[in-house]
Write a protein that holds these residues in place. Structure first.
Motif, short mmCIF file in Angstrom:
data_model
loop_
_atom_site.label_atom_id
_atom_site.label_comp_id
_atom_site.label_asym_id
_atom_site.label_seq_id
_atom_site.Cartn_x
_atom_site.Cartn_y
_atom_site.Cartn_z
N ILE A 61 1.76 7.00 6.82
CA ILE A 61 1.20 8.01 6.08
C ILE A 61 2.40 8.98 5.66
O ILE A 61 2.42 9.59 4.37
CB ILE A 61 0.15 8.65 6.70
CG1 ILE A 61 -1.17 7.73 7.15
CG2 ILE A 61 -0.48 10.00 6.00
CD1 ILE A 61 -2.12 8.58 8.21
N ALA A 62 3.00 9.06 6.54
CA ALA A 62 4.18 10.11 6.36
C ALA A 62 5.25 9.52 5.26
O ALA A 62 5.82 10.19 4.51
CB ALA A 62 5.11 10.28 7.55
N ALA B 298 0.82 -1.31 -0.13
CA ALA B 298 0.00 0.06 0.07
C ALA B 298 0.78 1.25 0.10
O ALA B 298 0.44 2.28 -0.65
CB ALA B 298 -0.78 0.12 1.33
N ILE B 299 1.98 1.30 0.75
CA ILE B 299 2.77 2.32 0.92
C ILE B 299 3.54 2.69 -0.51
O ILE B 299 3.46 3.73 -0.96
CB ILE B 299 3.89 2.26 1.85
CG1 ILE B 299 3.38 2.27 3.16
CG2 ILE B 299 5.18 3.21 1.51
CD1 ILE B 299 4.56 2.09 4.28
N LEU B 300 3.98 1.45 -1.24
CA LEU B 300 4.43 1.68 -2.56
C LEU B 300 3.43 2.22 -3.81
O LEU B 300 3.91 3.16 -4.43
CB LEU B 300 5.06 0.28 -2.93
CG LEU B 300 6.01 0.18 -4.35
CD1 LEU B 300 7.12 1.29 -4.20
CD2 LEU B 300 6.32 -1.09 -4.45
N VAL B 301 2.49 1.74 -3.71
CA VAL B 301 1.47 1.83 -4.40
C VAL B 301 0.92 3.49 -4.42
O VAL B 301 0.84 4.26 -5.46
CB VAL B 301 0.00 0.95 -4.43
CG1 VAL B 301 -0.99 1.34 -5.37
CG2 VAL B 301 0.46 -0.49 -4.87
N ALA B 302 0.56 3.88 -3.20
CA ALA B 302 0.18 5.31 -3.01
C ALA B 302 1.36 6.36 -3.02
O ALA B 302 1.21 7.14 -3.66
CB ALA B 302 -0.28 5.14 -1.23
N GLY B 303 2.61 5.33 -2.61
CA GLY B 303 3.70 6.43 -2.66
C GLY B 303 4.25 6.89 -4.12
O GLY B 303 4.62 7.82 -4.38
#
Length: 526
Positions: free
Chosen positions: A165-166, A24-29
């Motif tokens: 989130i950060a 999720a971090i990678l996709v959103a990031g």
């Protein structure tokens, strides 16, 4: 006493860090990586576009964008971003996070490519087309703010939510860095193949015809990372909090999260008093009930983001002076067009490496340890200190022997903006509002930030001009000068420090606890 949390949401809150968190971090990031690349890459090529389309025969200096054209090229993406934040923030609460998430990415891909294909040979047509597509590019970028923050907050556990989130937001730093590195590579390749004399030697020959491809390639490259993550965005399930709390489908929320987390989660049994709960929890946005519960919080998130972005984006105004002062960018007439792109990109890359990227990741490492409130107060405090340290003895810093100290202080203001309110103002609005308003309220908060960015980028562009009209940049009226502008920005940071006290601390608390949704449901039973 608050009611026990819905089982699927409690499972998310106490879950250990798993592979799906990093996915999720990678996709959103990667969306934010693209956002930063697209927003900031234009600053690398505006001087090149000026040389290509605004060359004046016999002029002492290379062609440059007129003030109103420069403001349009840089500002139209901000206007689009603000509009997209409001629209997609609202849509994310109405239709669901996932349904809207793919729309923003496709808009970014299409408009990145279209910006580079801006057609026409005369300046008015090319720049007009570029501005049109950069508005819609900004519109897609704007949607990424509330959606990425909301999705990441609703996927995360309460112990690591701030860091996750950060981390999404911190991908901005890599996007800025990638913009500089890619511009260095492209300009070097073209310079090696199509070398040219400096402007001072041959004004017309210093800008080779092939230079027109350089800015287009740099602008279009932003489509690639966005396109690569589209498939994975579409594979992500809707967040359990939206499905359970807004769509009211407990079975689907449990089923979705069971697959994602590789564990069995039982659906919450339906309650008889469900209709009563729904009525009690159905107050509208900006209603008296909303304002009494969350009005102060919304004022806190919008005001701090607005004030932060005034200071943060106005800092970019002084980069050209600083880079020139330390010799990172020689006088424009001593270089050809491609050399100038290379030198500007190199300078931006150094700033990103030394202060921007480290600042973001200090926040990621410490936000769940020392809290959002502390980091935001600390950031505004040190930004104020360093801004005054630059402004009060400004004449001292203009001397050649003191310029390295000036760069160090300037870099520290960037560091504490990113290890401070630039990150926390993104995190907090995704944590403190109810699920049915979360995306909308984040969109409103981030739109206030973009309004501040416009004030910072354009208001201070005029304010920072020399007080002597003869020494102001061509086409600009006299302003209050750089020193007074820095003092004013110090005051803006003080206001940001004070308005931070309106924002609650969300460290270690569940989203339902922060938003009052558990309490609301408990009240219906009394």
């Amino acid at each position: 006493m608050a009611k026990e949390q819905i089982q699927v949401l409690n499972a998310l809150d106490v879950a250990k860090t798993q592979w799906y968190h990093f996915t999720a971090i990678l996709v959103a990031g990667m969306g934010f990586f693209t956002d930063a690349y697209d927003l900031f890459c234009v600053s690398l090529v505006t001087k090149l576009i000026g040389r290509i389309y605004y060359h004046v025969d016999g002029a002492e200096k290379p062609g440059s964008l007129p003030p109103h054209v420069s403001a349009a090229v840089n500002g139209v993406a901000f206007v689009g971003t603000l509009s997209g934040q409001l629209f997609f923030g609202w849509l994310g609460d109405k239709l669901g996070r996932k349904k809207v998430y793919g729309m923003t990415l496709m808009l970014m891909v299409i408009c990145s490519i279209a910006s580079g294909l801006s057609f026409g040979r005369d300046p008015k047509t090319v720049l007009g087309t570029l501005c049109f597509f950069r508005f819609w590019l900004g519109f897609g970028i704007g949607g990424d703010y509330p959606l990425s923050a909301t999705i990441m907050s609703e996927y995360s556990s309460k112990k690591t939510r701030g860091a996750f989130i950060a981390a999404v937001f911190a991908m901005q730093g890599f996007g800025i860095l990638a913009g500089g590195v890619f511009a260095i590579i492209i300009s070097s390749m073209f310079k090696a193949r199509f070398n040219a004399p400096s402007y001072a030697v041959d004004p017309l020959g210093s800008t080779v015809p092939e230079a027109d491809y350089v800015w287009r390639i740099i602008v279009m490259f932003g489509a690639i990372p966005a396109a690569l993550t589209y498939y994975w965005r579409m594979k992500m399930p809707e967040t359990a909090r939206y499905t359970a709390l807004v769509a009211k489908n407990m079975e689907k929320a449990a089923a979705d999260m069971s697959k994602v987390m590789n564990m069995d989660i039982q659906a919450e049994p339906k309650k008889e008093e469900g209709a009563e709960v729904k009525d009690r929890n159905s107050y509208k946005l900006f209603s008296k009930e909303f304002m009494s519960r969350h009005g102060v919080h919304l004022l806190g998130t919008t005001s701090t983001w607005f004030l932060l972005d005034i200071a943060f984006y106005s800092q970019n105004l002084f980069q050209k002076d600083i880079f020139s002062a330390v010799g990172w960018i020689p006088a424009a007439k001593t270089m050809n067009a491609l050399e100038e792109v290379y030198m500007i990109a190199r300078a931006q890359t150094l700033i990103a490496l030394c202060s921007t990227v480290p600042g973001y990741w200090f926040t990621v490492a410490l936000i769940d340890r020392i809290g959002r409130f502390t980091i935001q107060l600390m950031g505004f405090f040190f930004m104020t200190v360093f801004m005054f340290a630059l402004a009060i003895p400004y004449d001292h810093w203009t001397l050649k022997e003191n310029r390295i100290g000036f760069v160090i202080l300037y870099s520290l203001t960037f560091f504490f903006a990113n290890f401070g309110p630039n990150a926390t103002t993104f995190v907090v609005p995704a944590e403190i509002f109810p699920a049915r308003f979360r995306s909308t309220c984040h969109g409103i908060s981030s739109a206030a930030g973009k309004l501040g960015a416009m004030v910072g980028a354009f208001g201070f562009l005029y304010l920072a001009q020399n007080q002597d009209p003869k020494k102001a940049d061509a086409g600009y009226p006299a302003g209050i000068g750089v020193r007074n502008s820095l003092l004013l920005l110090g005051v803006v940071n003080i206001l940001g420090f004070l308005f931070t006290f309106l924002v609650p601390e969300a460290k270690g608390k569940s989203l339902e606890e922060m938003s009052g949704e558990q309490e609301e449901e408990c009240e219906t039973k009394v």
